[in-house]
Design a protein around this motif. Structure first.
Motif, PDB file in Angstrom:
ATOM      1  N   ARG A 143     -23.611 -19.218   4.935  1.00 38.36           N
ATOM      2  CA  ARG A 143     -22.567 -19.561   3.973  1.00 38.36           C
ATOM      3  C   ARG A 143     -21.470 -18.502   3.954  1.00 38.36           C
ATOM      4  O   ARG A 143     -20.293 -18.829   3.758  1.00 38.36           O
ATOM      5  N   PHE A 144     -21.848 -17.259   4.162  1.00 34.44           N
ATOM      6  CA  PHE A 144     -20.810 -16.230   4.270  1.00 34.44           C
ATOM      7  C   PHE A 144     -19.982 -16.422   5.533  1.00 34.44           C
ATOM      8  O   PHE A 144     -18.767 -16.214   5.528  1.00 34.44           O
ATOM      9  N   ALA A 145     -20.631 -16.842   6.640  1.00 30.16           N
ATOM     10  CA  ALA A 145     -19.875 -17.142   7.855  1.00 30.16           C
ATOM     11  C   ALA A 145     -18.910 -18.296   7.621  1.00 30.16           C
ATOM     12  O   ALA A 145     -17.770 -18.279   8.113  1.00 30.16           O
ATOM     13  N   ALA A 146     -19.348 -19.296   6.850  1.00 28.90           N
ATOM     14  CA  ALA A 146     -18.451 -20.400   6.511  1.00 28.90           C
ATOM     15  C   ALA A 146     -17.288 -19.906   5.658  1.00 28.90           C
ATOM     16  O   ALA A 146     -16.144 -20.354   5.823  1.00 28.90           O
ATOM     17  N   ALA A 147     -17.565 -18.968   4.748  1.00 28.69           N
ATOM     18  CA  ALA A 147     -16.484 -18.400   3.935  1.00 28.69           C
ATOM     19  C   ALA A 147     -15.493 -17.638   4.796  1.00 28.69           C
ATOM     20  O   ALA A 147     -14.273 -17.715   4.587  1.00 28.69           O
ATOM     21  N   THR A 148     -16.000 -16.904   5.794  1.00 31.35           N
ATOM     22  CA  THR A 148     -15.119 -16.158   6.692  1.00 31.35           C
ATOM     23  C   THR A 148     -14.205 -17.098   7.471  1.00 31.35           C
ATOM     24  O   THR A 148     -12.998 -16.846   7.610  1.00 31.35           O
ATOM     25  N   GLY A 207      -4.814 -28.659   8.751  1.00 34.99           N
ATOM     26  CA  GLY A 207      -5.918 -29.306   9.445  1.00 34.99           C
ATOM     27  C   GLY A 207      -7.079 -28.355   9.666  1.00 34.99           C
ATOM     28  O   GLY A 207      -8.256 -28.731   9.502  1.00 34.99           O
ATOM     29  N   ALA A 208      -6.776 -27.100  10.050  1.00 37.25           N
ATOM     30  CA  ALA A 208      -7.842 -26.113  10.245  1.00 37.25           C
ATOM     31  C   ALA A 208      -8.534 -25.796   8.928  1.00 37.25           C
ATOM     32  O   ALA A 208      -9.763 -25.620   8.880  1.00 37.25           O
ATOM     33  N   PHE A 209      -7.776 -25.732   7.846  1.00 40.85           N
ATOM     34  CA  PHE A 209      -8.376 -25.463   6.537  1.00 40.85           C
ATOM     35  C   PHE A 209      -9.323 -26.580   6.128  1.00 40.85           C
ATOM     36  O   PHE A 209     -10.444 -26.322   5.660  1.00 40.85           O
ATOM     37  N   ASP A 210      -8.894 -27.819   6.294  1.00 33.51           N
ATOM     38  CA  ASP A 210      -9.744 -28.942   5.912  1.00 33.51           C
ATOM     39  C   ASP A 210     -11.004 -29.002   6.769  1.00 33.51           C
ATOM     40  O   ASP A 210     -12.084 -29.342   6.285  1.00 33.51           O
ATOM     41  N   GLN A 211     -10.874 -28.671   8.059  1.00 35.75           N
ATOM     42  CA  GLN A 211     -12.052 -28.637   8.917  1.00 35.75           C
ATOM     43  C   GLN A 211     -13.019 -27.534   8.466  1.00 35.75           C
ATOM     44  O   GLN A 211     -14.236 -27.742   8.404  1.00 35.75           O
ATOM     45  N   ALA A 212     -12.469 -26.348   8.143  1.00 31.78           N
ATOM     46  CA  ALA A 212     -13.319 -25.257   7.658  1.00 31.78           C
ATOM     47  C   ALA A 212     -13.937 -25.607   6.310  1.00 31.78           C
ATOM     48  O   ALA A 212     -15.087 -25.225   6.022  1.00 31.78           O
ATOM     49  N   LEU A 213     -13.198 -26.338   5.480  1.00 36.57           N
ATOM     50  CA  LEU A 213     -13.734 -26.774   4.184  1.00 36.57           C
ATOM     51  C   LEU A 213     -14.904 -27.732   4.389  1.00 36.57           C
ATOM     52  O   LEU A 213     -15.934 -27.633   3.700  1.00 36.57           O
ATOM     53  N   LEU A 214     -14.762 -28.642   5.349  1.00 39.63           N
ATOM     54  CA  LEU A 214     -15.854 -29.567   5.656  1.00 39.63           C
ATOM     55  C   LEU A 214     -17.067 -28.814   6.192  1.00 39.63           C
ATOM     56  O   LEU A 214     -18.218 -29.099   5.808  1.00 39.63           O
ATOM     57  N   ASP A 215     -16.834 -27.841   7.080  1.00 42.80           N
ATOM     58  CA  ASP A 215     -17.951 -27.052   7.611  1.00 42.80           C
ATOM     59  C   ASP A 215     -18.663 -26.282   6.500  1.00 42.80           C
ATOM     60  O   ASP A 215     -19.899 -26.158   6.511  1.00 42.80           O
ATOM     61  N   ALA A 216     -17.891 -25.760   5.551  1.00 40.42           N
ATOM     62  CA  ALA A 216     -18.502 -25.046   4.431  1.00 40.42           C
ATOM     63  C   ALA A 216     -19.330 -25.995   3.572  1.00 40.42           C
ATOM     64  O   ALA A 216     -20.417 -25.642   3.101  1.00 40.42           O
ATOM     65  N   ALA A 217     -18.834 -27.203   3.351  1.00 44.26           N
ATOM     66  CA  ALA A 217     -19.594 -28.182   2.570  1.00 44.26           C
ATOM     67  C   ALA A 217     -20.910 -28.521   3.254  1.00 44.26           C
ATOM     68  O   ALA A 217     -21.958 -28.667   2.601  1.00 44.26           O
TER      69      ALA A 217
END
Length: 658
Positions: free
Chosen positions: A246-251, A302-312
């Motif tokens: 989860r920290f990697a997802a935050a990064t 687009g990159a933010f939304d993809q990272a947001l999905l990965d974090a979810a």
């Protein structure tokens, strides 16, 4: 004719700055249970000397009792505790052998080591300062006992506060185990939410710096937990691995967010609110709930939304995807890494005998030796107050010298008056313990301002001195403090010791080199390559820039800043920060199919940044190897690298490297 108001000089305004911080109630409770009760126990049992020494140790540990996890608390309190005990052993040994005037060269040597250690990081810097303080107090305070016993008493006082640190804590969040590390990662998401809310506004850069600081604290907390497991040869638990994912997802989410911040467009409130849902999920153990709807208007979005999905997805998992975490077969590398983590990461030129270390060490050594010599000339007994005062003033990494001197004098004066008033109002032999307890409770709150911190420390030290049998007039303390302030101001502003180029330029140069390494990796990495190294380089660049900014802000608020002979350090650091932001945005765009610059274009930008770092490191290179104008031209079809070229022009102009 109406005249425009003149700005107050930074060196004059800095003494009045006040930090706005939450009240650390748990630390206040720990402070109240430390020095006062320990001193009271010594007085009640008829053994004031052990009470004084254990109270002194707990006071020094209380200075380092800052917010963080249990493991970071052990590091930040434990290493200075060992240094304090060593200093007491050295000082008490000098007193036992009757060193006399030989104490001056001895304090010069300890002061040099203390000052030189300041370049290695804040933890080692605090350890060096406390070692010097206990050396002075051990050599001067007339307390009975063997040197080794005094050192053990000081260490016991530090360990008492450390034990309270493990027991008296703020309420745990309802997220299960790993409460400290979990809270640190949750703070990253909170800071990210604040940075996104500030996008496109005047506070965007400051919010991004707060985000970087939160990332550093969370990374330190998780790294120390991993190191603890390796040292104990213990396998990481599924909860630890899940939190690391989860920290990697935050990064990754932070990297995409930096690209959004670079676009400087205000974002909808629902976008800024999404990371905060992850923070709440970490604290409560509940799912994050609904997030903002995806949008692909720009590559950064687009990159933010993809990272947001990965974090979810990472938060939806209840089991880690990796099985890493087996104990290391050989503990030696882990021990070395732990020792490096205790005091900061080593960098070229940052060693004990590097240029900055020698300058720092010489400045502290000369001030302490001069203070001790003057004190011995004025009086043979109770001379320690003067060099002890200088110890807390002269460290170059603790803030502008003039500001600290003014606040030290004001805080000492206020502390002496309060202590004298308490002596008039209170009766019996127990009242110094009560005053020491009040000072210990005030100490965690007093980090907001150096004068208030000085009041708390003065109350505690006067309580120890009074209980130890030295009951001199309060005016003697004020006179000694005044002399120490004058000595530190004079010695600290000697031309060689006060040159910001040697003290600040080294950190700015290191930051520019870290920026160049990150920029080069972004521009030369193969498409589709693993982003782990890139994110590590970006974090290293931001960390170095944070250290450089702190040093530059301190230099800008010095009484003799000598700005006519030195670059505008703050402008250079700000430009380098924007280069890292632009390079991050470039990396995000390249990941999403944007035009990749040619190798020649990448090389010329990296070469220009490296040349500016060389010029700042060695002023003679500014005349010999100026940066060619052709290295600063815009990059076709790449707005982010055009911004990099513009910021390079900024650095060249303000650093004088053209």
């Amino acid at each position: 004719m109406i005249r425009a108001p003149r700005a107050v000089p930074a060196w004059l305004a800095h003494p009045f700055r006040w930090q706005r911080l939450p009240v650390p109630w748990a630390a206040v409770a720990r402070g109240a249970l430390c020095a006062g009760p320990l001193l009271g126990a010594g007085l009640a049992t008829g053994h004031p000397a052990p009470g004084v020494l254990t109270g002194l140790g707990s006071m020094l540990a209380g200075v380092n009792d800052r917010p963080g996890t249990r493991r970071t608390g052990i590091v930040h309190i434990g290493l200075p505790a060992l240094a304090s005990a060593l200093g007491m052993l050295i000082g008490a040994s000098l007193q036992t052998v009757g060193a006399g005037w030989w104490v001056v060269p001895a304090l010069f040597a300890v002061g040099f080591v203390s000052g030189a250690g300041s370049v290695a990081g804040p933890v080692r810097s605090n350890a060096g300062m406390q070692m010097l303080a206990t050396t002075v107090l051990g050599a001067g305070m007339p307390l009975p006992g063997a040197p080794w016993a005094k050192a053990l008493y000081v260490l016991a006082g530090c360990l008492w506060l450390l034990l309270l640190r493990l027991v008296v804590r703020s309420p745990r969040p309802a997220g299960g185990a790993l409460s400290g590390e979990r809270a640190a990662v949750a703070t990253v998401f909170d800071a990210l939410s604040g940075a996104l809310a500030a996008a496109g506004g005047p506070g965007a850069e400051a919010a991004r710096r707060r985000l970087t600081a939160a990332l550093d604290r969370a990374d330190e907390a998780l790294r120390l937990r991993r190191l603890t497991g390796r040292l104990l040869r213990r396998t990481a638990t599924p909860q630890e691995l899940l939190l690391a994912e989860r920290f990697a997802a935050a990064t990754a989410l932070c990297e995409a967010s930096v690209a959004l911040l670079w676009e400087a467009r205000p974002l909808p409130a629902r976008v800024a609110e999404s990371p905060r849902r992850f923070a709440d999920a970490l604290r409560t153990g509940q799912p994050p709930g609904r997030l903002s709807a995806p949008e692909t208007s720009t590559p950064a979005r687009g990159a933010f939304d993809q990272a947001l999905l990965d974090a979810a997805v990472a938060f939806a998992r209840r089991e880690p995807t990796t099985t890493q975490g087996a104990a290391a077969p050989a503990p030696v590398p882990a021990v070395r890494e732990a020792l490096r983590a205790l005091g900061g990461r080593s960098r070229p030129g940052r060693g004990l005998f590097g240029p900055a270390g020698r300058d720092y060490g010489l400045r502290v050594a000369v001030c302490i030796a001069a203070s001790a010599a003057v004190a011995l000339l004025l009086r043979a007994d109770h001379w320690y107050w003067l060099p002890a005062t200088a110890t807390f003033l002269v460290k170059p990494d603790l803030g502008p010298l003039f500001s600290r001197t003014v606040n030290r004098f004001a805080g000492t004066l206020a502390g002496v008056l309060v202590f004298a008033g308490a002596g008039e109002l209170l009766t019996g032999s127990w009242w110094p313990a009560l005053v020491a307890g009040a000072g210990g409770a005030l100490l965690p709150f007093a980090v907001r301002h150096f004068a208030l911190q000085t009041v708390a420390i003065t109350l505690m030290v006067l309580s120890f001195v009074y209980a130890g049998g030295a009951r001199q007039a309060a005016t003697e303390r004020i006179v000694d403090t005044s002399i120490a302030c004058v000595i530190v101001l004079v010695v600290g502003h000697l031309p060689r010791l006060a040159d910001p180029r040697r003290r600040v330029g080294q950190r700015v140069t290191s930051a520019l080199r870290a920026t160049e390494r990150f920029l080069r990796h972004v521009l030369e990495a193969e498409p589709g390559a693993d982003t782990t190294e890139r994110r590590a380089l970006r974090r290293a660049a931001y960390r170095a820039l944070g250290e450089a900014r702190a040093a530059a802000e301190t230099a800008a608020a010095e009484l003799l800043a000598a700005r006519d002979r030195n670059p505008d350090w703050l402008t250079v650091v700000s430009a380098a920060e924007r280069i890292v932001d632009a390079a991050t945005a470039c990396a995000v765009r390249l990941d999403h199919g944007a035009h990749r610059p040619s190798l020649d274009e990448a090389e010329r930008l990296c070469r220009a940044l490296a040349a500016m770092a060389d010029a700042l490191e060695d002023p003679r290179r500014r005349r010999d190897t100026p940066v060619p104008d052709r290295d600063l031209r815009p990059v076709p079809d790449c707005a982010t690298l055009t911004d990099v070229a513009a910021e390079l022009e900024h650095i060249r102009g303000y650093a004088g490297t053209g």
